[in-house]
Motif scaffolding. Structure first.
Motif, short mmCIF file in Angstrom:
data_model
loop_
_atom_site.label_atom_id
_atom_site.label_comp_id
_atom_site.label_asym_id
_atom_site.label_seq_id
_atom_site.Cartn_x
_atom_site.Cartn_y
_atom_site.Cartn_z
N THR A 192 0.84 -1.20 0.00
CA THR A 192 0.00 0.00 0.00
C THR A 192 0.88 1.25 0.00
O THR A 192 0.48 2.28 -0.49
CB THR A 192 -0.93 0.02 1.23
N PHE A 193 2.07 1.14 0.57
CA PHE A 193 3.00 2.27 0.60
C PHE A 193 2.26 3.52 1.07
O PHE A 193 2.21 4.53 0.37
CB PHE A 193 3.64 2.49 -0.78
N HIS A 197 8.44 4.15 3.08
CA HIS A 197 9.45 4.53 4.08
C HIS A 197 10.67 3.62 3.94
O HIS A 197 10.67 2.70 3.10
CB HIS A 197 8.83 4.45 5.49
N GLY A 227 11.71 1.27 5.73
CA GLY A 227 11.43 -0.15 6.01
C GLY A 227 11.04 -0.91 4.76
O GLY A 227 11.16 -2.13 4.70
N PRO A 285 15.31 -2.92 2.86
CA PRO A 285 15.27 -4.36 2.57
C PRO A 285 15.19 -4.63 1.06
O PRO A 285 15.86 -5.53 0.57
CB PRO A 285 14.01 -4.84 3.30
N ARG A 301 -6.99 -5.47 3.05
CA ARG A 301 -6.66 -4.41 4.02
C ARG A 301 -7.73 -3.33 3.98
O ARG A 301 -8.49 -3.22 3.04
CB ARG A 301 -5.33 -3.76 3.66
N ILE A 359 8.83 -10.04 -3.64
CA ILE A 359 9.46 -9.78 -2.34
C ILE A 359 8.37 -9.45 -1.31
O ILE A 359 7.54 -8.57 -1.55
CB ILE A 359 10.44 -8.59 -2.45
N GLY A 370 7.63 -9.03 3.13
CA GLY A 370 8.08 -9.09 4.51
C GLY A 370 7.45 -10.31 5.18
O GLY A 370 6.43 -10.83 4.70
N THR A 375 3.72 -10.27 5.87
CA THR A 375 2.91 -10.47 4.67
C THR A 375 2.92 -11.94 4.26
O THR A 375 1.89 -12.50 3.88
CB THR A 375 3.45 -9.58 3.53
N VAL A 377 14.85 -2.92 9.85
CA VAL A 377 14.41 -1.52 9.92
C VAL A 377 13.02 -1.54 10.55
O VAL A 377 12.05 -1.91 9.91
CB VAL A 377 14.34 -0.88 8.50
N ALA A 419 4.32 1.86 8.34
CA ALA A 419 3.57 2.99 7.80
C ALA A 419 2.55 3.46 8.84
O ALA A 419 2.28 4.65 8.96
CB ALA A 419 2.88 2.58 6.50
N THR A 420 2.02 2.51 9.60
CA THR A 420 1.05 2.87 10.64
C THR A 420 1.68 3.84 11.65
O THR A 420 1.09 4.87 11.99
CB THR A 420 0.57 1.59 11.38
P1 ATP Z 1 1.21 -0.73 7.73
O1 ATP Z 1 2.05 -0.29 8.88
O2 ATP Z 1 0.17 0.28 7.33
O3 ATP Z 1 0.72 -2.13 7.84
P2 ATP Z 1 3.26 -1.60 5.99
O4 ATP Z 1 4.39 -0.66 5.79
O5 ATP Z 1 3.42 -2.80 6.83
O6 ATP Z 1 2.14 -0.69 6.46
P3 ATP Z 1 2.84 -2.15 3.11
O7 ATP Z 1 3.15 -0.79 2.64
O8 ATP Z 1 1.66 -2.78 2.45
O9 ATP Z 1 2.56 -2.18 4.67
O10 ATP Z 1 4.11 -3.11 2.98
C1 ATP Z 1 4.58 -3.53 1.74
C2 ATP Z 1 5.58 -4.65 1.92
O11 ATP Z 1 6.71 -4.19 2.66
C3 ATP Z 1 5.05 -5.87 2.70
O12 ATP Z 1 5.55 -7.04 2.08
C4 ATP Z 1 5.63 -5.69 4.09
O13 ATP Z 1 5.81 -6.94 4.72
C5 ATP Z 1 6.96 -5.03 3.77
N1 ATP Z 1 7.42 -4.17 4.86
C6 ATP Z 1 6.82 -3.06 5.35
N2 ATP Z 1 7.53 -2.50 6.33
C7 ATP Z 1 8.63 -3.28 6.49
C8 ATP Z 1 9.77 -3.24 7.38
N3 ATP Z 1 9.88 -2.28 8.29
N4 ATP Z 1 10.71 -4.21 7.24
C9 ATP Z 1 10.58 -5.18 6.32
N5 ATP Z 1 9.54 -5.28 5.46
C10 ATP Z 1 8.57 -4.35 5.54
#
Ligand code: ATP
Length: 218
Positions: free
Chosen positions: A14-15, A19, A21, A25, A49, A107, A109, A112, A178, A182-183
């Motif tokens: 969703t970005f 950020h 994070g 990666p 979501r 890719i 996380g 996910t 990292v 986003a929350t």
């Molecule tokens: P929210 O906090 O709103 O859930 P998010 O940053 O987790 O947001 P996405 O933007 O949908 O959600 O994440 C996109 C991808 O990046 C997903 O595969 C998630 O697992 C990965 N990701 C997000 N933040 C991190 C992080 N800090 N470290 C590693 N992977 C991350």
């Protein structure tokens, strides 16, 4: 096994907002797997979501600014233009049709990855792409049974194999942790707190200048 294939990374999300994070990666996976290209694909209406608060075009524009100048990263807007919900399995099938005989690496996380069995036609994903799993700080739950079985059957520990076959393996890539979400960033912005050094500076500037996420406009 045959020649090395061109290897392309896909990072969906969703970005909301993008950020470090997401970015760090992704950059480490790109380097470790020697990806020729890494596409960031912002989701329009993520089916699993809640609806994001900032519009899809705006989120995509922030992603564009985040990767501007990177020689291998680019934004792929296909999900923004699709009518109805975007399922990753459809996006991957479309990419496969367009790109032909490449190695596709999705890719995700670890958080996910854990949710994968809830995705539409999730087993079909692996017909179209490999899955590259990175750690997500603070998330350590064990794999659900169905996923553990799939991982056992498809596990791959050698990046060279990912380049020789186009899809179907699951590879875990260790990355610098990292601990950002986003929350947490949306909360900080809504409270007018600093988000400096959590994301590329042009992204931070655009957010604060446009007053996104409830950030008080100066
Ligand atoms: P929210 O906090 O709103 O859930 P998010 O940053 O987790 O947001 P996405 O933007 O949908 O959600 O994440 C996109 C991808 O990046 C997903 O595969 C998630 O697992 C990965 N990701 C997000 N933040 C991190 C992080 N800090 N470290 C590693 N992977 C991350």
């Amino acid at each position: 096994m045959g020649e090395a294939l061109r290897t392309i990374g896909i990072l969906g999300g969703t970005f909301d907002p993008i950020h470090y994070g997401h970015l760090r990666p992704a950059e480490e996976v790109r380097e470790a797997l020697d990806l020729a290209e890494l596409r960031l694909i912002p989701a329009r209406v993520p089916p699993h979501r809640a609806r994001p608060r900032v519009g899809p075009e705006q989120r995509a524009e922030l992603v564009r600014q985040a990767v501007a100048g990177h020689p291998a990263m680019r934004v792929d807007e296909r999900e923004l233009h699709r009518v109805g919900p975007s399922y990753t399995v459809d996006t991957l099938a479309e990419l496969r049709r367009e790109l032909g005989a490449v190695s596709l690496c999705l890719i995700v996380g670890y958080d996910t990855f854990l949710g994968l069995p809830g995705w539409s036609r999730w087993r079909e994903l692996l017909a179209a792409a490999h899955i590259i799993v990175t750690e997500r700080p603070g998330v350590r739950a064990p794999l659900p049974e169905a996923l553990a079985a799939e991982y056992a059957a498809r596990r791959c520990d050698d990046p060279a194999v990912l380049r020789r076959v186009p899809a179907g393996r699951i590879y875990r890539q260790s990355v610098t942790p990292v601990a950002l979400s986003a929350t947490g960033i949306r909360q900080a912005l809504a409270q007018g707190r600093s988000v400096r050094y959590l994301m590329p500076e042009p992204v931070r500037r655009a957010i604060t200048e446009q007053g996104l996420y409830g950030y008080p406009q100066l």
